[in-house]
Design a protein around this motif. Structure first.
Motif, mmCIF file in Angstrom:
data_model
loop_
_atom_site.group_PDB
_atom_site.id
_atom_site.type_symbol
_atom_site.label_atom_id
_atom_site.label_comp_id
_atom_site.label_asym_id
_atom_site.label_seq_id
_atom_site.Cartn_x
_atom_site.Cartn_y
_atom_site.Cartn_z
ATOM 1 N N LYS A 141 -4.540 6.849 -3.869
ATOM 2 C CA LYS A 141 -5.720 6.754 -3.010
ATOM 3 C C LYS A 141 -6.926 7.416 -3.679
ATOM 4 C CE LYS A 141 -7.562 7.879 1.549
ATOM 5 N NZ LYS A 141 -7.383 8.660 2.794
ATOM 6 N N ALA A 142 -6.697 8.576 -4.289
ATOM 7 C CA ALA A 142 -7.791 9.275 -4.970
ATOM 8 C C ALA A 142 -8.337 8.444 -6.125
ATOM 9 C CB ALA A 142 -7.303 10.634 -5.467
ATOM 10 N N ALA A 143 -7.437 7.764 -6.852
ATOM 11 C CA ALA A 143 -7.862 6.934 -7.982
ATOM 12 C C ALA A 143 -8.698 5.750 -7.499
ATOM 13 C CB ALA A 143 -6.636 6.439 -8.751
ATOM 14 N N ILE A 144 -8.305 5.190 -6.366
ATOM 15 C CA ILE A 144 -9.070 4.067 -5.800
ATOM 16 C C ILE A 144 -10.466 4.528 -5.393
ATOM 17 C CG2 ILE A 144 -9.226 2.516 -3.811
ATOM 18 C CD1 ILE A 144 -6.131 2.325 -3.934
ATOM 19 N N ILE B 270 -3.853 -0.351 5.406
ATOM 20 C CA ILE B 270 -2.853 -1.111 6.164
ATOM 21 C C ILE B 270 -3.550 -2.160 7.031
ATOM 22 C CG2 ILE B 270 -1.016 -0.946 7.900
ATOM 23 C CD1 ILE B 270 -0.539 1.898 6.980
ATOM 24 N N ASP B 271 -2.984 -3.367 7.063
ATOM 25 C CA ASP B 271 -3.560 -4.433 7.882
ATOM 26 C C ASP B 271 -3.620 -3.988 9.343
ATOM 27 O OD1 ASP B 271 -3.743 -6.076 5.687
ATOM 28 O OD2 ASP B 271 -1.792 -7.013 6.030
ATOM 29 N N SER C 44 -3.707 -3.069 -3.089
ATOM 30 C CA SER C 44 -2.522 -3.759 -2.582
ATOM 31 C C SER C 44 -1.295 -2.858 -2.675
ATOM 32 C CB SER C 44 -2.287 -5.047 -3.373
ATOM 33 O OG SER C 44 -1.107 -5.684 -2.945
ATOM 34 N N LYS C 45 -1.178 -2.144 -3.786
ATOM 35 C CA LYS C 45 -0.054 -1.223 -3.968
ATOM 36 C C LYS C 45 -0.099 -0.096 -2.940
ATOM 37 C CE LYS C 45 2.463 -1.266 -7.025
ATOM 38 N NZ LYS C 45 3.820 -1.842 -7.222
ATOM 39 N N LEU C 46 -1.277 0.439 -2.699
ATOM 40 C CA LEU C 46 -1.424 1.515 -1.714
ATOM 41 C C LEU C 46 -1.052 1.002 -0.323
ATOM 42 C CD1 LEU C 46 -2.361 4.425 -1.089
ATOM 43 C CD2 LEU C 46 -4.649 3.489 -0.703
ATOM 44 N N ARG C 47 -1.519 -0.188 -0.001
ATOM 45 C CA ARG C 47 -1.239 -0.785 1.311
ATOM 46 C C ARG C 47 0.264 -1.001 1.506
ATOM 47 N NH1 ARG C 47 -4.853 -4.212 1.080
ATOM 48 N NH2 ARG C 47 -3.747 -5.869 -0.001
ATOM 49 N N MET D 174 1.278 8.499 -3.520
ATOM 50 C CA MET D 174 0.277 7.768 -2.742
ATOM 51 C C MET D 174 -1.056 8.499 -2.719
ATOM 52 S SD MET D 174 1.621 5.749 0.624
ATOM 53 C CE MET D 174 2.679 7.005 1.279
ATOM 54 N N ALA D 175 -1.021 9.821 -2.662
ATOM 55 C CA ALA D 175 -2.262 10.588 -2.625
ATOM 56 C C ALA D 175 -3.050 10.388 -3.914
ATOM 57 C CB ALA D 175 -1.956 12.068 -2.408
#
Length: 208
Positions: free
Chosen positions: A29-32, A97-98, A63-66, A25-26
């Motif tokens: 997130k960094a890639a995003i 996250i929503d 979406s994948k991260l969420r 996940m880290a």
């Protein structure tokens, strides 16, 4: 400049693809964040032209991260570990996250803290055998929905024991008082009845 911008966008897209396929996940997130810095969330400037797939890939990564962050918090909530869930909420709150989902986890965290507080109060009151504390702790625990917990049942048993002891002490006091009054009058029948009541109340020897 146009070539460097294009290269940066392509590198960012490649990093996104790799991060999506991994379980980190880290890294995702960094890639995003890197993709956003490269401008993949905006239309490419002239003369590069529009590339719809860039935004699609970025949205897929978001979406994948969420979904991964939400799944992780679901796992933590299921463990009922207050500390880990609290840390998870703090760590993953900015992972897309929503809001409604985040509020759900925050509410779950608050509920777990309240339940633990009630359990501590139940144990403390049970150990102290204080009626007022037991009544208050049982009331709060019932409001928190802990009626089926072992701590709740132990506190109920402790309260029943305290009330039984109070009732016994009251019965003895009343029997002793009646016996003293009966001894001071000439009513033998009253005295016999008072003696029987004193014996039934457990008064013996010098107590009688």
């Amino acid at each position: 400049d146009g070539l460097r911008a294009l290269q940066a966008r392509e590198l960012a897209r490649e990093e996104l693809r790799k991060a999506i396929s991994s379980q980190d996940m880290a890294a995702l997130k960094a890639a995003i964040q890197n993709a956003e810095r490269a401008g993949l969330d905006k239309q490419a400037p002239e003369p590069l032209g529009a590339e719809p797939q860039e935004l699609e890939e970025l949205e897929a990564a978001r979406s994948k991260l969420r979904s991964r962050a939400t799944a992780r918090l679901d796992e933590l909530a299921a463990t009922k570990d207050i500390g880990k869930l609290g840390a998870g909420i703090e760590e993953l709150a900015d992972h897309g996250i929503d809001r409604s989902e985040l509020r759900r986890f925050q509410k779950r965290h608050s509920t777990l803290k309240l339940e633990e507080k009630c359990r501590v109060q139940l144990r403390t009151a049970t150990d102290a055998l204080k009626k007022e504390a037991l009544v208050a702790a049982l009331k709060q625990a019932q409001e928190a929905g802990l009626q089926d917990s072992s701590d709740f049942k132990s506190a109920q048993e402790a309260l029943a024991a305290v009330e039984a002891q109070e009732h016994h002490a009251k019965t003895q006091a009343e029997a002793s008082q009646e016996l003293r009054k009966a001894a001071q009058c000439e009513d033998q029948r009253r005295l016999v009845t008072a003696l029987a009541a004193a014996e039934a109340a457990g008064l013996k020897g010098s107590e009688v």
